[in-house]
Design an enzyme around this catalytic site. Structure first.
Site, mmCIF file in Angstrom:
data_model
loop_
_atom_site.group_PDB
_atom_site.id
_atom_site.type_symbol
_atom_site.label_atom_id
_atom_site.label_comp_id
_atom_site.label_asym_id
_atom_site.label_seq_id
_atom_site.Cartn_x
_atom_site.Cartn_y
_atom_site.Cartn_z
ATOM 1 N N ILE A 278 36.332 50.612 50.458
ATOM 2 C CA ILE A 278 35.925 52.018 49.639
ATOM 3 C C ILE A 278 34.732 52.643 50.499
ATOM 4 O O ILE A 278 34.711 53.767 50.250
ATOM 5 C CB ILE A 278 35.660 51.337 48.330
ATOM 6 C CG1 ILE A 278 36.626 50.706 47.711
ATOM 7 C CG2 ILE A 278 35.077 52.526 47.306
ATOM 8 C CD1 ILE A 278 36.111 50.048 46.268
ATOM 9 N N ASP B 14 34.655 46.689 37.064
ATOM 10 C CA ASP B 14 34.921 46.309 35.678
ATOM 11 C C ASP B 14 34.870 44.850 35.343
ATOM 12 O O ASP B 14 34.828 44.552 34.371
ATOM 13 C CB ASP B 14 36.145 47.299 35.279
ATOM 14 C CG ASP B 14 37.329 46.859 35.941
ATOM 15 O OD1 ASP B 14 37.242 46.265 37.091
ATOM 16 O OD2 ASP B 14 38.459 47.260 35.648
ATOM 17 N N TYR C 40 32.893 35.882 41.996
ATOM 18 C CA TYR C 40 32.783 36.925 42.374
ATOM 19 C C TYR C 40 32.068 38.134 41.072
ATOM 20 O O TYR C 40 31.120 38.844 41.474
ATOM 21 C CB TYR C 40 34.103 37.660 42.709
ATOM 22 C CG TYR C 40 34.132 39.465 42.808
ATOM 23 C CD1 TYR C 40 33.444 40.020 44.046
ATOM 24 C CD2 TYR C 40 34.673 40.181 41.748
ATOM 25 C CE1 TYR C 40 33.326 41.295 44.153
ATOM 26 C CE2 TYR C 40 34.653 41.435 42.245
ATOM 27 C CZ TYR C 40 34.040 41.888 43.012
ATOM 28 O OH TYR C 40 34.105 43.430 43.132
ATOM 29 N N ALA D 253 30.629 37.302 38.580
ATOM 30 C CA ALA D 253 29.186 36.780 38.080
ATOM 31 C C ALA D 253 28.057 37.395 39.160
ATOM 32 O O ALA D 253 27.077 37.721 38.807
ATOM 33 C CB ALA D 253 29.179 35.425 37.899
ATOM 34 N N SER D 254 28.441 37.341 40.416
ATOM 35 C CA SER D 254 27.589 37.648 41.159
ATOM 36 C C SER D 254 27.402 39.313 41.391
ATOM 37 O O SER D 254 26.327 39.911 41.444
ATOM 38 C CB SER D 254 27.961 37.522 42.768
ATOM 39 O OG SER D 254 29.207 38.025 43.200
ATOM 40 N N TYR E 204 50.987 35.901 41.080
ATOM 41 C CA TYR E 204 50.180 34.755 40.359
ATOM 42 C C TYR E 204 50.845 34.570 39.155
ATOM 43 O O TYR E 204 51.156 35.615 38.269
ATOM 44 C CB TYR E 204 48.791 35.268 40.212
ATOM 45 C CG TYR E 204 48.026 34.864 41.336
ATOM 46 C CD1 TYR E 204 48.007 33.517 42.045
ATOM 47 C CD2 TYR E 204 47.000 35.680 42.114
ATOM 48 C CE1 TYR E 204 47.261 33.200 43.226
ATOM 49 C CE2 TYR E 204 46.294 35.172 42.914
ATOM 50 C CZ TYR E 204 46.304 34.088 43.394
ATOM 51 O OH TYR E 204 45.451 33.895 44.589
ATOM 52 N N ARG F 252 45.982 45.295 35.135
ATOM 53 C CA ARG F 252 44.798 45.996 35.980
ATOM 54 C C ARG F 252 44.776 47.555 35.853
ATOM 55 O O ARG F 252 46.213 47.914 35.658
ATOM 56 C CB ARG F 252 44.795 45.478 37.249
ATOM 57 C CG ARG F 252 44.726 44.130 37.736
ATOM 58 C CD ARG F 252 43.392 43.400 37.250
ATOM 59 N NE ARG F 252 43.344 42.113 37.466
ATOM 60 C CZ ARG F 252 43.336 41.223 36.578
ATOM 61 N NH1 ARG F 252 43.805 41.542 35.291
ATOM 62 N NH2 ARG F 252 43.119 39.769 36.801
ATOM 63 N N ASP G 65 49.162 30.163 39.330
ATOM 64 C CA ASP G 65 47.996 31.247 38.881
ATOM 65 C C ASP G 65 46.797 30.795 39.323
ATOM 66 O O ASP G 65 46.515 29.659 39.601
ATOM 67 C CB ASP G 65 47.849 31.267 37.321
ATOM 68 C CG ASP G 65 47.502 32.666 36.795
ATOM 69 O OD1 ASP G 65 47.464 33.471 37.743
ATOM 70 O OD2 ASP G 65 47.427 32.888 35.763
ATOM 71 N N PRO H 22 42.836 30.045 39.430
ATOM 72 C CA PRO H 22 41.872 29.499 38.025
ATOM 73 C C PRO H 22 40.980 30.483 37.524
ATOM 74 O O PRO H 22 40.577 31.652 38.054
ATOM 75 C CB PRO H 22 41.043 28.393 38.840
ATOM 76 C CG PRO H 22 41.637 28.340 40.297
ATOM 77 C CD PRO H 22 42.379 29.447 40.532
HETATM 78 P P1 NAD Z 1 35.565 45.605 51.057
HETATM 79 O O1 NAD Z 1 35.565 43.949 51.111
HETATM 80 O O2 NAD Z 1 36.534 46.001 51.743
HETATM 81 O O3 NAD Z 1 34.116 45.847 52.031
HETATM 82 C C1 NAD Z 1 32.855 45.399 52.122
HETATM 83 C C2 NAD Z 1 32.165 45.798 53.372
HETATM 84 O O4 NAD Z 1 30.878 44.978 53.102
HETATM 85 C C3 NAD Z 1 32.722 45.353 54.433
HETATM 86 O O5 NAD Z 1 32.590 46.576 55.498
HETATM 87 C C4 NAD Z 1 31.720 44.190 54.994
HETATM 88 O O6 NAD Z 1 31.791 44.075 56.408
HETATM 89 C C5 NAD Z 1 30.413 44.844 54.417
HETATM 90 N N1 NAD Z 1 29.477 43.766 54.285
HETATM 91 C C6 NAD Z 1 29.809 42.441 53.592
HETATM 92 N N2 NAD Z 1 28.488 41.715 53.594
HETATM 93 C C7 NAD Z 1 27.819 42.370 53.999
HETATM 94 C C8 NAD Z 1 26.141 42.186 54.316
HETATM 95 N N3 NAD Z 1 25.578 41.003 53.984
HETATM 96 N N4 NAD Z 1 25.751 43.267 54.948
HETATM 97 C C9 NAD Z 1 26.074 44.284 55.359
HETATM 98 N N5 NAD Z 1 27.455 44.656 55.040
HETATM 99 C C10 NAD Z 1 28.194 43.638 54.303
HETATM 100 O O7 NAD Z 1 34.923 45.811 49.757
HETATM 101 P P2 NAD Z 1 35.669 47.139 48.849
HETATM 102 O O8 NAD Z 1 36.714 46.789 48.208
HETATM 103 O O9 NAD Z 1 35.313 48.349 49.781
HETATM 104 O O10 NAD Z 1 34.393 47.104 47.719
HETATM 105 C C11 NAD Z 1 33.220 47.920 48.023
HETATM 106 C C12 NAD Z 1 32.388 47.674 46.939
HETATM 107 O O11 NAD Z 1 33.241 48.234 45.786
HETATM 108 C C13 NAD Z 1 32.063 46.388 46.405
HETATM 109 O O12 NAD Z 1 30.810 46.420 46.033
HETATM 110 C C14 NAD Z 1 33.037 46.050 45.331
HETATM 111 O O13 NAD Z 1 32.357 44.974 44.400
HETATM 112 C C15 NAD Z 1 33.242 47.255 44.549
HETATM 113 N N6 NAD Z 1 34.224 47.426 43.801
HETATM 114 C C16 NAD Z 1 35.505 47.362 44.574
HETATM 115 C C17 NAD Z 1 36.645 47.494 43.859
HETATM 116 C C18 NAD Z 1 38.119 47.419 44.653
HETATM 117 O O14 NAD Z 1 39.093 47.570 43.985
HETATM 118 N N7 NAD Z 1 38.174 47.107 45.850
HETATM 119 C C19 NAD Z 1 36.873 47.822 42.428
HETATM 120 C C20 NAD Z 1 35.456 48.086 41.798
HETATM 121 C C21 NAD Z 1 34.331 47.923 42.686
#
Ligand code: NAD
Length: 341
Positions: free
Chosen positions: A13, A139, A164, A166-167, A221, A228, A308, A310
């Site tokens: 993203i 969400d 995930y 929770a964090s 799963y 979703r 599935d 957990p």
């Molecule tokens: P992703 O796993 O594709 O990308 C995460 C990026 O963060 C990677 O480029 C990774 O190298 C970098 N990263 C990880 N740990 C790091 C650190 N300690 N320091 C610096 N960089 C670090 O994730 P995504 O799917 O692009 O999601 C991006 C954000 O959007 C996240 O916060 C996620 O919780 C949130 N989000 C994702 C979705 C989804 O559908 N993918 C939906 C809602 C919210």
């Protein structure tokens, strides 16, 4: 003109957000900070890597000193925080990295932002620096819904069920606290499942596409009836843009596609679209001979139900009324056009 620090900008993203931003705001400066974990890929940023107004720094958000120096050196006024461990399955087998990056990492960013934008002695006696810390969340913090429950609103109580979620919930609370306690100008968006370019193929939609291309089974799963809401990733970037431009400081905004699908139905839909794509373009069969074999045998026969996950949440659904009414947000891509892309 804004100067943005985008964390996690080499991920799915984050990279889409960087492309969206530089296309729509070519006078702005964008600095990406990314640790390049397994999920980060510099190639995702290749189209902008030579632009004068773009720079990439490989580094960890847990390093407060590094973040502070980037905020100062690049005179950053807007931090958009995507960096996270993001795959629920990995959080079940190895939660440590999720606690470290999603909670401690966000805490470090907040400390760095407070230090540079609020506490910096050079700011003493001056009007507060115009700044924004935007936190990108999910969400999944709201927990799970039954088939008939109303969708999540911004006031739904948090009930995260995986390490995930929770964090991410913990990080949302820290962001809120830094606004209420220290006056940091924050905003948070909680978004549903994204799909689109640069999606890492451990997630459902790209996994299904790549497995069809290699004639591999399509794991689903449980009974596949987990629901979703799916949003085209560029519409997530557009939603964050509106929150940054028009959203109120200290508020949270839900972003969703109004587009609920059961997992099994998404997989079946992609099988059909792949069959159509191969039927319409004979060059694909030459490029992907294994897929051609799979498609000839009825693509959906690759679907295999597996045990599935957990604690698998049954349904997520987003009520984005507030984001629509306050910011005018309506997704621009339909599911039919987005998934075809
Ligand atoms: P992703 O796993 O594709 O990308 C995460 C990026 O963060 C990677 O480029 C990774 O190298 C970098 N990263 C990880 N740990 C790091 C650190 N300690 N320091 C610096 N960089 C670090 O994730 P995504 O799917 O692009 O999601 C991006 C954000 O959007 C996240 O916060 C996620 O919780 C949130 N989000 C994702 C979705 C989804 O559908 N993918 C939906 C809602 C919210």
């Amino acid at each position: 003109m804004k100067k943005l620090l985008v964390t996690g900008g080499a991920g799915f993203i984050g990279a889409n957000f960087v492309h969206y931003w530089l296309k729509n705001y070519p006078d702005d400066q964008v600095v990406v900070l990314d640790a390049l974990t397994y999920a980060g890929n510099l190639a995702n940023l290749a189209p902008v890597q030579d632009q004068q107004n773009f720079s990439f720094v490989q580094g960890n958000i847990c390093e407060q000193g590094l973040v502070e120096s980037l905020l100062l050196e690049h005179d950053i006024d807007t931090l958009v925080h995507f960096a996270a461990e993001s795959h629920v399955d990995r959080s079940i087998t190895g939660p440590d990295a999720f606690i470290e990056t999603n909670i401690i990492g966000t805490y470090n960013l907040l400390k760095a932002a407070k230090q540079v934008w609020i506490d910096n002695p050079q700011n003493a006696g001056k009007a507060p620096i115009e700044h924004r810390f935007h936190h990108v969340s999910t969400d999944e913090v709201y927990g799970t819904l039954s088939a008939t429950d109303p969708a999540f609103t911004e006031t739904t109580a948090y009930a995260p069920n995986s390490p995930y979620s929770a964090s991410k919930a913990a990080s949302d609370h820290l962001v809120r606290a830094y606004h209420h306690t220290y006056g940091l100008n924050v905003s948070t968006s909680n978004c549903s499942n994204n799909y689109g370019p640069y999606h890492f193929p451990e997630k459902l939609i790209p996994l299904v596409i790549t497995n069809i291309l290699h004639n591999k089974v399509l794991p689903v799963y449980g009974d596949g009836m987990q629901i979703r809401d799916w949003l085209y990733v560029e519409d997530h970037a557009y939603g964050i843009d509106l929150v940054l431009q028009k959203g109120k400081v200290g508020e949270t905004y839900n972003i969703g596609g109004n587009n609920e699908w059961a997992n099994i139905h998404i997989v079946q839909e992609i099988c059909g679209l792949m069959e159509q794509a191969f039927a319409n373009n004979s060059a694909l069969a030459e490029k992907f001979p294994e897929a051609f074999a799979a498609i000839a045998q009825n693509t959906a026969s690759l679907i295999t139900y597996v045990q599935d996950r957990p604690g698998h949440d049954r349904r997520y659904a987003i009520d984005a009324t507030k984001t629509r009414d306050e910011l005018g947000y309506v997704p621009r891509e339909s599911f039919a056009t987005g998934i075809a892309k």
